[in-house]
Scaffold this motif. Structure first.
Motif, PDB file in Angstrom:
ATOM      1  N   HIS A  20       0.859  -1.181   0.000  1.00  0.00           N
ATOM      2  CA  HIS A  20       0.000   0.000   0.000  1.00  0.00           C
ATOM      3  C   HIS A  20       0.895   1.231   0.000  1.00  0.00           C
ATOM      4  CE1 HIS A  20      -3.477  -2.496   0.675  1.00  0.00           C
ATOM      5  NE2 HIS A  20      -2.819  -3.110   1.648  1.00  0.00           N
ATOM      6  N   GLY A  21       1.113   1.814  -1.175  1.00  0.00           N
ATOM      7  CA  GLY A  21       1.957   2.986  -1.286  1.00  0.00           C
ATOM      8  C   GLY A  21       1.172   4.255  -1.023  1.00  0.00           C
ATOM      9  N   HIS A  22       1.816   5.387  -1.198  1.00  0.00           N
ATOM     10  CA  HIS A  22       1.181   6.668  -0.936  1.00  0.00           C
ATOM     11  C   HIS A  22       0.447   7.212  -2.153  1.00  0.00           C
ATOM     12  CE1 HIS A  22       2.980   6.966   2.987  1.00  0.00           C
ATOM     13  NE2 HIS A  22       4.141   6.640   2.470  1.00  0.00           N
ATOM     14  N   THR A  23       0.653   6.615  -3.322  1.00  0.00           N
ATOM     15  CA  THR A  23      -0.004   7.103  -4.524  1.00  0.00           C
ATOM     16  C   THR A  23      -0.875   5.998  -5.105  1.00  0.00           C
ATOM     17  OG1 THR A  23       1.859   6.402  -5.898  1.00  0.00           O
ATOM     18  CG2 THR A  23       1.890   8.659  -5.069  1.00  0.00           C
ATOM     19  N   ALA A  24      -1.721   6.382  -6.036  1.00  0.00           N
ATOM     20  CA  ALA A  24      -2.598   5.414  -6.677  1.00  0.00           C
ATOM     21  C   ALA A  24      -1.778   4.512  -7.594  1.00  0.00           C
ATOM     22  CB  ALA A  24      -3.668   6.145  -7.478  1.00  0.00           C
ATOM     23  N   TRP A  25      -2.219   3.282  -7.737  1.00  0.00           N
ATOM     24  CA  TRP A  25      -1.544   2.335  -8.607  1.00  0.00           C
ATOM     25  C   TRP A  25      -1.819   2.725 -10.051  1.00  0.00           C
ATOM     26  CZ3 TRP A  25       2.048  -1.168  -8.821  1.00  0.00           C
ATOM     27  CH2 TRP A  25       2.074  -2.073  -9.855  1.00  0.00           C
ATOM     28  N   ALA A  26      -0.768   2.837 -10.865  1.00  0.00           N
ATOM     29  CA  ALA A  26      -0.923   3.241 -12.251  1.00  0.00           C
ATOM     30  C   ALA A  26      -0.142   2.274 -13.129  1.00  0.00           C
ATOM     31  CB  ALA A  26      -0.414   4.658 -12.445  1.00  0.00           C
ATOM     32  N   TYR A  27      -0.823   1.256 -13.626  1.00  0.00           N
ATOM     33  CA  TYR A  27      -0.182   0.292 -14.504  1.00  0.00           C
ATOM     34  C   TYR A  27      -0.658   0.544 -15.922  1.00  0.00           C
ATOM     35  CZ  TYR A  27       1.197  -4.140 -16.570  1.00  0.00           C
ATOM     36  OH  TYR A  27       1.750  -5.091 -17.372  1.00  0.00           O
ATOM     37  N   ARG A  28       0.246   0.935 -16.783  1.00  0.00           N
ATOM     38  CA  ARG A  28      -0.032   1.228 -18.188  1.00  0.00           C
ATOM     39  C   ARG A  28      -1.039   2.356 -18.370  1.00  0.00           C
ATOM     40  NH1 ARG A  28       0.184  -4.220 -21.804  1.00  0.00           N
ATOM     41  NH2 ARG A  28       2.147  -4.975 -20.989  1.00  0.00           N
ATOM     42  N   LYS A  29      -1.010   3.290 -17.487  1.00  0.00           N
ATOM     43  CA  LYS A  29      -1.848   4.480 -17.643  1.00  0.00           C
ATOM     44  C   LYS A  29      -1.174   5.607 -16.871  1.00  0.00           C
ATOM     45  CE  LYS A  29      -4.842   3.373 -13.784  1.00  0.00           C
ATOM     46  NZ  LYS A  29      -6.185   3.182 -13.298  1.00  0.00           N
ATOM     47  N   THR A  56      -0.640   8.771 -14.286  1.00  0.00           N
ATOM     48  CA  THR A  56      -1.022   8.974 -12.890  1.00  0.00           C
ATOM     49  C   THR A  56      -2.086  10.064 -12.803  1.00  0.00           C
ATOM     50  OG1 THR A  56       0.750  10.576 -12.596  1.00  0.00           O
ATOM     51  CG2 THR A  56       1.239   8.289 -12.040  1.00  0.00           C
ATOM     52  N   ALA A  57      -2.661  10.192 -11.665  1.00  0.00           N
ATOM     53  CA  ALA A  57      -3.674  11.222 -11.456  1.00  0.00           C
ATOM     54  C   ALA A  57      -3.018  12.600 -11.540  1.00  0.00           C
ATOM     55  CB  ALA A  57      -4.323  11.035 -10.091  1.00  0.00           C
ATOM     56  N   PRO A  58      -3.698  13.579 -12.142  1.00  0.00           N
ATOM     57  CA  PRO A  58      -3.107  14.912 -12.246  1.00  0.00           C
ATOM     58  C   PRO A  58      -2.952  15.548 -10.863  1.00  0.00           C
ATOM     59  CG  PRO A  58      -5.379  14.958 -12.987  1.00  0.00           C
ATOM     60  CD  PRO A  58      -5.030  13.515 -12.748  1.00  0.00           C
ATOM     61  N   PRO A  59      -1.903  16.362 -10.697  1.00  0.00           N
ATOM     62  CA  PRO A  59      -1.710  17.003  -9.399  1.00  0.00           C
ATOM     63  C   PRO A  59      -2.828  18.006  -9.111  1.00  0.00           C
ATOM     64  CG  PRO A  59      -0.034  17.718 -10.971  1.00  0.00           C
ATOM     65  CD  PRO A  59      -0.844  16.669 -11.641  1.00  0.00           C
ATOM     66  N   THR A  60      -3.069  18.220  -7.849  1.00  0.00           N
ATOM     67  CA  THR A  60      -4.153  19.122  -7.451  1.00  0.00           C
ATOM     68  C   THR A  60      -3.711  20.579  -7.570  1.00  0.00           C
ATOM     69  OG1 THR A  60      -3.417  19.085  -5.172  1.00  0.00           O
ATOM     70  CG2 THR A  60      -5.011  17.402  -5.829  1.00  0.00           C
ATOM     71  N   LYS A  61      -4.679  21.477  -7.521  1.00  0.00           N
ATOM     72  CA  LYS A  61      -4.383  22.906  -7.605  1.00  0.00           C
ATOM     73  C   LYS A  61      -3.572  23.361  -6.389  1.00  0.00           C
ATOM     74  CE  LYS A  61      -6.528  27.332  -8.476  1.00  0.00           C
ATOM     75  NZ  LYS A  61      -7.748  28.064  -8.733  1.00  0.00           N
ATOM     76  N   THR A  62      -3.836  22.757  -5.237  1.00  0.00           N
ATOM     77  CA  THR A  62      -3.090  23.092  -4.023  1.00  0.00           C
ATOM     78  C   THR A  62      -1.620  22.747  -4.181  1.00  0.00           C
ATOM     79  OG1 THR A  62      -5.064  22.615  -2.751  1.00  0.00           O
ATOM     80  CG2 THR A  62      -3.001  22.726  -1.541  1.00  0.00           C
TER      81      THR A  62
END
Length: 100
Positions: free
Chosen positions: A29-38, A40-46
């Motif tokens: 369980h890492g700190h970021t979402a799992w991204a296999y062959r896609k 990653t989630a875009p960074p937030t405005k904050t």
């Protein structure tokens, strides 16, 4: 030498054969979402605002210290006048006069 390495390899194989059920990969369980062959989630405005603020502080710090304390880059002492140096100090050999 080969015998000692062979014995070590045999011990490792024996150990592996005993623990067949324990060699399964555990879920991490890492700190970021799992991204296999896609992507990653875009960074937030904050996160963008924090990054811009941090970069602004960094450049202010660099430029302010270049303006107020240029000796860190240019040096503390005055540059010597190179026109006053002799050929001997510069390592230029004496010219030899040829007999004609």
């Amino acid at each position: 030498m080969l015998l000692s390495r062979g014995a070590t390899a045999l011990r490792a194989l024996r150990c592996l054969s005993k623990n067949k059920g324990q060699l399964q990969q555990t879920v991490r369980h890492g700190h970021t979402a799992w991204a296999y062959r896609k992507g990653t989630a875009p960074p937030t405005k904050t996160l963008f605002m924090i990054a811009d603020f941090t970069q602004g502080v960094m450049w202010w710090w660099i430029l302010w210290h270049l303006w107020t304390e240029p000796d860190h880059i240019l040096g503390e002492f005055a540059w010597p006048d190179s026109r006053k140096w002799t050929d001997e100090e510069l390592g230029i050999p004496e010219t030899l006069e040829l007999d004609e």
